[in-house]
Scaffold this motif. Structure first.
Motif: not given
Length: 143
Positions: A111-119, A121-137
């Motif tokens: 879990l590093k880098g741009w969080d995908g939510m900051n600035l 407008p399409n953040a509601s359509k972004m799913v973050n499977l990073r860090g503790d939320e990570y899952q293998d493909l």
């Protein structure tokens, strides 16, 4: 099918359609919008003209341009990014797809880098499977 004229494929192949790559004009039609985005990305990530602050795990300008073109010409409904690093490519994907707002899935064990939510407008359509939320493909429930 044993027809030798047809290419052999394994698994599922998405038949989105054919992109006519036959002229430079079609590819270069995206150049001005890409340059505008590239300057915005440099400001957003505070990259100066000498590439200070450059994310060495990320795409360079030429790879970024072709990704920009492919996204804007194919208009996918889902984009999966495996390996997020500093988020430079995530930001590019988000900007390239603003007109149709596809689902963007970001997968990375860290879990590093741009969080995908900051600035974004399409953040509601972004799913973050990073860090503790990570899952293998292979473990993601795509339904």
């Amino acid at each position: 099918d044993d027809d030798p004229s047809k290419p052999k494929t394994k698994g599922y192949v998405c038949n989105k359609g054919t992109i006519a790559w036959d002229t430079k004009v079609k590819i270069l039609s995206e150049l001005n919008s890409f340059i505008d985005m590239h300057h915005l990305r440099q400001k957003f990530f505070k990259i100066d003209i000498n590439n200070q602050g450059f994310n060495y795990g990320s795409f360079g300008m030429f790879h970024s341009f072709i990704l920009w073109v492919v996204l804007r010409k194919t208009k996918p409904t889902v984009v999966i990014e495996s390996g997020v690093a500093g988020g430079y490519t995530s930001w590019l994907i988000s900007k390239a797809t603003e007109e149709w707002n596809p689902l963007i899935v970001r997968i990375d064990p860290k879990l590093k880098g741009w969080d995908g939510m900051n600035l974004n407008p399409n953040a509601s359509k972004m799913v973050n499977l990073r860090g503790d939320e990570y899952q293998d493909l292979t473990e993601v429930d795509w339904d």
